[in-house]
Design a protein around this motif. Sequence first.
Motif, PDB file in Angstrom:
ATOM      1  N   THR A 281       0.829  -1.207   0.000  1.00  0.00           N
ATOM      2  CA  THR A 281       0.000   0.000   0.000  1.00  0.00           C
ATOM      3  C   THR A 281       0.865   1.259   0.000  1.00  0.00           C
ATOM      4  O   THR A 281       0.604   2.208  -0.743  1.00  0.00           O
ATOM      5  CB  THR A 281      -0.942  -0.001   1.209  1.00  0.00           C
ATOM      6  N   VAL A 282       1.903   1.271   0.830  1.00  0.00           N
ATOM      7  CA  VAL A 282       2.758   2.461   0.890  1.00  0.00           C
ATOM      8  C   VAL A 282       3.590   2.597  -0.384  1.00  0.00           C
ATOM      9  O   VAL A 282       3.822   3.716  -0.856  1.00  0.00           O
ATOM     10  CB  VAL A 282       3.654   2.421   2.136  1.00  0.00           C
ATOM     11  N   LEU A 283       4.006   1.488  -0.954  1.00  0.00           N
ATOM     12  CA  LEU A 283       4.714   1.563  -2.235  1.00  0.00           C
ATOM     13  C   LEU A 283       3.825   2.209  -3.289  1.00  0.00           C
ATOM     14  O   LEU A 283       4.284   3.067  -4.064  1.00  0.00           O
ATOM     15  CB  LEU A 283       5.138   0.159  -2.685  1.00  0.00           C
ATOM     16  N   GLY A 284       2.554   1.839  -3.303  1.00  0.00           N
ATOM     17  CA  GLY A 284       1.620   2.486  -4.227  1.00  0.00           C
ATOM     18  C   GLY A 284       1.434   3.961  -3.931  1.00  0.00           C
ATOM     19  O   GLY A 284       1.285   4.779  -4.846  1.00  0.00           O
ATOM     20  N   THR A 285       1.472   4.310  -2.656  1.00  0.00           N
ATOM     21  CA  THR A 285       1.304   5.707  -2.259  1.00  0.00           C
ATOM     22  C   THR A 285       2.454   6.578  -2.749  1.00  0.00           C
ATOM     23  O   THR A 285       2.246   7.645  -3.318  1.00  0.00           O
ATOM     24  CB  THR A 285       1.194   5.808  -0.725  1.00  0.00           C
ATOM     25  N   VAL A 286       3.690   6.135  -2.521  1.00  0.00           N
ATOM     26  CA  VAL A 286       4.849   6.979  -2.836  1.00  0.00           C
ATOM     27  C   VAL A 286       5.136   7.032  -4.334  1.00  0.00           C
ATOM     28  O   VAL A 286       5.972   7.830  -4.774  1.00  0.00           O
ATOM     29  CB  VAL A 286       6.111   6.512  -2.080  1.00  0.00           C
ATOM     30  N   THR A 287       4.454   6.196  -5.120  1.00  0.00           N
ATOM     31  CA  THR A 287       4.636   6.226  -6.576  1.00  0.00           C
ATOM     32  C   THR A 287       3.393   6.755  -7.278  1.00  0.00           C
ATOM     33  O   THR A 287       3.287   6.660  -8.503  1.00  0.00           O
ATOM     34  CB  THR A 287       4.967   4.818  -7.108  1.00  0.00           C
ATOM     35  N   ASP A 288       2.468   7.328  -6.518  1.00  0.00           N
ATOM     36  CA  ASP A 288       1.209   7.848  -7.071  1.00  0.00           C
ATOM     37  C   ASP A 288       1.242   9.370  -7.078  1.00  0.00           C
ATOM     38  O   ASP A 288       1.144  10.005  -6.021  1.00  0.00           O
ATOM     39  CB  ASP A 288       0.036   7.336  -6.232  1.00  0.00           C
ATOM     40  N   SER A 289       1.367   9.958  -8.238  1.00  0.00           N
ATOM     41  CA  SER A 289       1.469  11.421  -8.343  1.00  0.00           C
ATOM     42  C   SER A 289       0.216  12.116  -7.814  1.00  0.00           C
ATOM     43  O   SER A 289       0.287  13.244  -7.313  1.00  0.00           O
ATOM     44  CB  SER A 289       1.728  11.830  -9.787  1.00  0.00           C
ATOM     45  N   ARG A 290      -0.935  11.462  -7.892  1.00  0.00           N
ATOM     46  CA  ARG A 290      -2.172  12.069  -7.374  1.00  0.00           C
ATOM     47  C   ARG A 290      -2.087  12.277  -5.869  1.00  0.00           C
ATOM     48  O   ARG A 290      -2.569  13.290  -5.344  1.00  0.00           O
ATOM     49  CB  ARG A 290      -3.381  11.176  -7.688  1.00  0.00           C
ATOM     50  N   GLN A 291      -1.500  11.318  -5.185  1.00  0.00           N
ATOM     51  CA  GLN A 291      -1.388  11.437  -3.731  1.00  0.00           C
ATOM     52  C   GLN A 291      -0.277  12.408  -3.341  1.00  0.00           C
ATOM     53  O   GLN A 291      -0.467  13.255  -2.458  1.00  0.00           O
ATOM     54  CB  GLN A 291      -1.142  10.062  -3.121  1.00  0.00           C
ATOM     55  N   LEU A 292       0.859  12.306  -4.001  1.00  0.00           N
ATOM     56  CA  LEU A 292       1.980  13.186  -3.667  1.00  0.00           C
ATOM     57  C   LEU A 292       1.644  14.647  -3.914  1.00  0.00           C
ATOM     58  O   LEU A 292       2.124  15.536  -3.205  1.00  0.00           O
ATOM     59  CB  LEU A 292       3.214  12.786  -4.472  1.00  0.00           C
ATOM     60  N   ALA A 293       0.807  14.916  -4.891  1.00  0.00           N
ATOM     61  CA  ALA A 293       0.433  16.297  -5.216  1.00  0.00           C
ATOM     62  C   ALA A 293      -0.365  16.956  -4.097  1.00  0.00           C
ATOM     63  O   ALA A 293      -0.499  18.191  -4.076  1.00  0.00           O
ATOM     64  CB  ALA A 293      -0.376  16.327  -6.512  1.00  0.00           C
ATOM     65  N   GLN A 294      -0.870  16.165  -3.159  1.00  0.00           N
ATOM     66  CA  GLN A 294      -1.668  16.729  -2.069  1.00  0.00           C
ATOM     67  C   GLN A 294      -0.812  17.209  -0.894  1.00  0.00           C
ATOM     68  O   GLN A 294      -1.333  17.815   0.042  1.00  0.00           O
ATOM     69  CB  GLN A 294      -2.673  15.688  -1.576  1.00  0.00           C
ATOM     70  N   LEU A 295       0.489  16.936  -0.945  1.00  0.00           N
ATOM     71  CA  LEU A 295       1.378  17.415   0.120  1.00  0.00           C
ATOM     72  C   LEU A 295       1.801  18.836  -0.178  1.00  0.00           C
ATOM     73  O   LEU A 295       2.376  19.109  -1.226  1.00  0.00           O
ATOM     74  CB  LEU A 295       2.604  16.505   0.230  1.00  0.00           C
ATOM     75  N   ALA A 296       1.526  19.719   0.779  1.00  0.00           N
ATOM     76  CA  ALA A 296       1.752  21.145   0.517  1.00  0.00           C
ATOM     77  C   ALA A 296       2.781  21.781   1.435  1.00  0.00           C
ATOM     78  O   ALA A 296       3.013  22.993   1.351  1.00  0.00           O
ATOM     79  CB  ALA A 296       0.422  21.897   0.637  1.00  0.00           C
TER      80      ALA A 296
END
Length: 380
Positions: A281-296
């Motif tokens: 799950t975390v591997l999918g998270t750190v390689t998902d641009s949609r999720q990373l784009a939410q970090l501000a």
Amino acid sequence: MSHDNLGEGLAGTALYEMVAARAREDWAAAHAAAKAVTARPVTAHPQEASLYHGAPAVAYVLHLGGHRAYARALAELDAEVTAIVTDRLNAAARRMDSTMPPTLREYDLISGLTGLGAYLLHRGRDTVLDQVLHYLVRLITEPLTVDGHQVPGWWAATGPSGTPETGRFAHGHANFGIAHGIAGPLALLALAHRAGHTVDGQEQALAEGIAHLTAWAQPLTGHGVGWPGILPLNAYRRGPVPGTEPARPSWCYGTPGIARALQLAGLALHDADARRLAEHTVLGTVTDSRQLAQLADPSLCHGWAGLLLTADRIASDAIAPDLTGELPALRTHLSNHMVQHAIPESAGLLSGNAGVLLTLHTLSTNRPSIPGWETCLLLN
């Protein structure tokens, strides 16, 4: 600015100075920070003090320092922390006997007994720690009834704000995050188990926590898996919903913190499936641009530092090496963000500069001489 606040005040800055001092063997800045957080009285009221505020927060910092100069102050704070925990446990027992649901402040990491248990685990206060572990076992294994429906014992009586609400959260909510929800108690039970601290029912509670998080690992739109942060009663009763939009990948409420709790529980029970689910799950998270784009922001609580540190800790215990290969890219993201926006000027571990500096220090090539400061985050 609060001198005895770990998350947002000078105690968080002092924590960084303690870790740095033990790595470089220069105590000037650490002693100055210790003086700043102990120069005024610290909060010891049971309803207000917690791992992140008051006597337990200052005690955690001084214990991390481990310097003989802090021994007397730490002994006094230990007595206060024991009294706080005892009062909290008695109140929790009365609440459980009434069959009413808890508030988040009763059990969570930031304000409640999970956080106090994290201090006791790190400090080595076994007798009182066992009492907290017994409480957490009951919290996870004894269900409650809310509006005629069975819910877990950690079901929060109110909405996320901590106050009674009407409308969506009229019947309270389920909180999955590591800062305020079930992932926190699960992670503490797992860390205690890993350190050899066990009580009756602990493995059953860990197994139930694993089953719950496994059931609620929802397929996201497009690809990947994630967990809900919070759910009102109607959504909880409906069950997992495929096609959920990905949430912000934060330590506090998001997938990284929840996944670390699941992985730690899997490690405690030798459950390879739970570990693989958390790591995948975390591997999918750190390689998902949609999720990373939410970090501000770069913060530890809900920014790049929190994702990086949590992913690093998950990778260090992972079955497969895939996640380790993604860590350099996360470090680059954090570095780029700091170049563009600088480190926060505010103090504190969670939202301020101390958390970012601690993450950078911890993950540098020169490993700190005091590993395990992240017990306050339930990462190690």
